[in-house]
Design a protein around this motif. Structure first.
Motif, mmCIF file in Angstrom:
data_model
loop_
_atom_site.group_PDB
_atom_site.id
_atom_site.type_symbol
_atom_site.label_atom_id
_atom_site.label_comp_id
_atom_site.label_asym_id
_atom_site.label_seq_id
_atom_site.Cartn_x
_atom_site.Cartn_y
_atom_site.Cartn_z
ATOM 1 N N GLU A 21 57.974 42.229 42.178
ATOM 2 C CA GLU A 21 59.267 42.912 42.196
ATOM 3 C C GLU A 21 60.335 42.083 42.897
ATOM 4 O O GLU A 21 61.498 42.078 42.482
ATOM 5 N N VAL A 22 59.936 41.368 43.950
ATOM 6 C CA VAL A 22 60.889 40.496 44.646
ATOM 7 C C VAL A 22 61.310 39.355 43.727
ATOM 8 O O VAL A 22 62.503 39.055 43.594
ATOM 9 N N TYR A 23 60.329 38.720 43.071
ATOM 10 C CA TYR A 23 60.671 37.647 42.133
ATOM 11 C C TYR A 23 61.517 38.172 40.978
ATOM 12 O O TYR A 23 62.428 37.493 40.504
ATOM 13 N N GLU A 24 61.227 39.373 40.554
ATOM 14 C CA GLU A 24 61.915 39.974 39.415
ATOM 15 C C GLU A 24 63.370 40.295 39.737
ATOM 16 O O GLU A 24 64.267 39.958 38.965
ATOM 17 N N SER A 25 63.622 40.919 40.864
ATOM 18 C CA SER A 25 64.965 41.434 41.125
ATOM 19 C C SER A 25 65.786 40.611 42.099
ATOM 20 O O SER A 25 66.988 40.470 41.916
ATOM 21 N N GLU A 26 65.162 40.069 43.116
ATOM 22 C CA GLU A 26 65.935 39.377 44.142
ATOM 23 C C GLU A 26 66.007 37.862 43.927
ATOM 24 O O GLU A 26 67.057 37.261 44.076
ATOM 25 N N LEU A 27 64.887 37.252 43.581
ATOM 26 C CA LEU A 27 64.858 35.798 43.417
ATOM 27 C C LEU A 27 65.072 35.369 41.974
ATOM 28 O O LEU A 27 65.302 34.195 41.706
ATOM 29 N N VAL A 28 64.983 36.307 41.066
ATOM 30 C CA VAL A 28 65.154 36.088 39.639
ATOM 31 C C VAL A 28 64.342 34.871 39.161
ATOM 32 O O VAL A 28 64.855 33.962 38.527
ATOM 33 N N ASP A 29 63.079 34.879 39.495
ATOM 34 C CA ASP A 29 62.135 33.876 39.004
ATOM 35 C C ASP A 29 61.112 34.637 38.164
ATOM 36 O O ASP A 29 60.059 35.063 38.648
ATOM 37 N N ILE A 30 61.450 34.824 36.905
ATOM 38 C CA ILE A 30 60.681 35.685 36.021
ATOM 39 C C ILE A 30 59.270 35.135 35.788
ATOM 40 O O ILE A 30 58.306 35.899 35.697
ATOM 41 N N GLU A 31 59.123 33.830 35.713
ATOM 42 C CA GLU A 31 57.781 33.240 35.505
ATOM 43 C C GLU A 31 56.835 33.625 36.647
ATOM 44 O O GLU A 31 55.674 33.964 36.408
ATOM 45 N N LYS A 32 57.334 33.565 37.876
ATOM 46 C CA LYS A 32 56.494 33.937 39.020
ATOM 47 C C LYS A 32 56.255 35.446 39.049
ATOM 48 O O LYS A 32 55.169 35.896 39.421
ATOM 49 N N ALA A 33 57.246 36.222 38.649
ATOM 50 C CA ALA A 33 57.059 37.679 38.564
ATOM 51 C C ALA A 33 55.959 37.990 37.554
ATOM 52 O O ALA A 33 55.074 38.818 37.827
ATOM 53 N N ILE A 34 55.987 37.318 36.419
ATOM 54 C CA ILE A 34 54.959 37.512 35.389
ATOM 55 C C ILE A 34 53.574 37.228 35.963
ATOM 56 O O ILE A 34 52.635 38.007 35.768
ATOM 57 N N ALA A 35 53.451 36.121 36.670
ATOM 58 C CA ALA A 35 52.145 35.735 37.227
ATOM 59 C C ALA A 35 51.612 36.819 38.164
ATOM 60 O O ALA A 35 50.416 37.146 38.132
ATOM 61 N N HIS A 36 52.466 37.385 38.980
ATOM 62 C CA HIS A 36 52.018 38.410 39.927
ATOM 63 C C HIS A 36 51.740 39.744 39.229
ATOM 64 O O HIS A 36 50.815 40.454 39.615
ATOM 65 N N TYR A 37 52.511 40.083 38.211
ATOM 66 C CA TYR A 37 52.203 41.288 37.444
ATOM 67 C C TYR A 37 50.859 41.132 36.724
ATOM 68 O O TYR A 37 50.087 42.088 36.626
ATOM 69 N N GLU A 38 50.570 39.922 36.247
ATOM 70 C CA GLU A 38 49.270 39.678 35.607
ATOM 71 C C GLU A 38 48.133 39.833 36.609
ATOM 72 O O GLU A 38 47.093 40.431 36.291
ATOM 73 N N GLN A 39 48.332 39.311 37.817
ATOM 74 C CA GLN A 39 47.312 39.462 38.855
ATOM 75 C C GLN A 39 47.094 40.935 39.194
ATOM 76 O O GLN A 39 45.959 41.386 39.317
ATOM 77 N N ALA A 40 48.184 41.669 39.338
ATOM 78 C CA ALA A 40 48.075 43.104 39.634
ATOM 79 C C ALA A 40 47.337 43.822 38.500
ATOM 80 O O ALA A 40 46.468 44.665 38.761
ATOM 81 N N ALA A 41 47.648 43.476 37.259
ATOM 82 C CA ALA A 41 46.968 44.099 36.111
ATOM 83 C C ALA A 41 45.473 43.808 36.146
ATOM 84 O O ALA A 41 44.654 44.701 35.882
ATOM 85 N N ASP A 42 45.115 42.575 36.491
ATOM 86 C CA ASP A 42 43.687 42.214 36.590
ATOM 87 C C ASP A 42 42.987 43.048 37.663
ATOM 88 O O ASP A 42 41.875 43.534 37.456
ATOM 89 N N TYR A 43 43.635 43.201 38.805
ATOM 90 C CA TYR A 43 43.035 44.020 39.876
ATOM 91 C C TYR A 43 42.909 45.478 39.435
ATOM 92 O O TYR A 43 41.904 46.132 39.685
ATOM 93 N N TYR A 44 43.948 45.982 38.774
ATOM 94 C CA TYR A 44 43.879 47.365 38.285
ATOM 95 C C TYR A 44 42.731 47.542 37.299
ATOM 96 O O TYR A 44 42.028 48.554 37.335
ATOM 97 N N LYS A 45 42.552 46.563 36.414
ATOM 98 C CA LYS A 45 41.440 46.651 35.457
ATOM 99 C C LYS A 45 40.109 46.692 36.196
ATOM 100 O O LYS A 45 39.211 47.445 35.826
ATOM 101 N N GLY A 46 39.994 45.883 37.239
ATOM 102 C CA GLY A 46 38.775 45.871 38.046
ATOM 103 C C GLY A 46 38.536 47.195 38.742
ATOM 104 O O GLY A 46 37.393 47.584 38.989
ATOM 105 N N GLU A 47 39.616 47.894 39.064
ATOM 106 C CA GLU A 47 39.522 49.209 39.692
ATOM 107 C C GLU A 47 39.432 50.329 38.651
ATOM 108 O O GLU A 47 39.435 51.499 39.002
ATOM 109 N N GLU A 48 39.391 49.938 37.388
ATOM 110 C CA GLU A 48 39.356 50.874 36.255
ATOM 111 C C GLU A 48 40.555 51.814 36.255
ATOM 112 O O GLU A 48 40.458 52.983 35.875
ATOM 113 N N SER A 49 41.688 51.296 36.670
ATOM 114 C CA SER A 49 42.946 52.032 36.632
ATOM 115 C C SER A 49 43.763 51.485 35.454
ATOM 116 O O SER A 49 44.726 50.733 35.622
#
Length: 184
Positions: A21-49
């Protein structure tokens, strides 16, 4: 919104979302925001969420398409659409995700390989207006940007286009014009 917290969510997942969210809105580095959203999605999948994973993946798909990483966006939108098809409460959302995947396919000019697939998806998800815009108009094949513009106007008269859809439709129009015409 991907950043909505759920009970039991791991601290690592929360940190990845916050960083994204910081990369997305404040630093406007969308590539890094994507990478962190992907990591969060992977963790959520591992948690079966899966619902939370899908929310993060949709962010990745949205930004991937904006960055013209269409194949990645297509894969994400199709994956999330198929995931939501299994849930009667979320099945309606599949329509939107298939539509976004279709728009990305149009931009990369894979129309001929995908028309039948998306026609079937239109029947399954009942996305009649979306399919009319994508499938019934021969504007893309005939390189007729006026016909495409009319199809978009008709679609917009019922469902207002958001900024993402407008951007993708303008890119499709640009491919129809062969990169030589002005976008009106």
């Amino acid at each position: 919104k991907c950043g909505e917290r759920e009970p039991g969510e791991s601290e690592i997942t929360k940190h990845h979302i916050t960083i994204a969210e910081v990369y997305e809105s404040e630093l406007v580095d969308i590539e890094k925001a994507i990478a962190h959203y992907e990591q969060a999605a992977d963790y959520y999948k591992g948690e079966e969420s899966n619902s939370s994973a899908n929310k993060c993946l949709l962010k990745v798909g949205h930004y991937s398409a904006q960055l013209e990483q269409y194949q990645k966006a297509i894969e994400i939108y199709e994956q999330v659409a198929m995931n939501t098809m299994d849930n009667p409460l979320l099945k309606y959302n599949a329509k939107e995700y298939f539509f976004k995947a279709s728009l990305c396919h149009f931009i990369v000019d894979e129309l001929n390989a995908k028309v039948i697939y998306y026609s079937i998806m239109c029947v399954i998800t009942r996305m009649v207006r979306e399919c009319k815009l994508l499938c019934s108009s021969n504007a893309h094949e005939e390189q007729n940007s006026e016909a495409f513009t009319e199809a978009v106007k008709e679609f917009d008269s019922v469902s207002r286009l958001d900024q993402w859809l407008t951007t993708m439709l303008l890119r499709i129009k640009k491919t129809i014009q062969g990169d030589s015409g002005d976008l009106k």
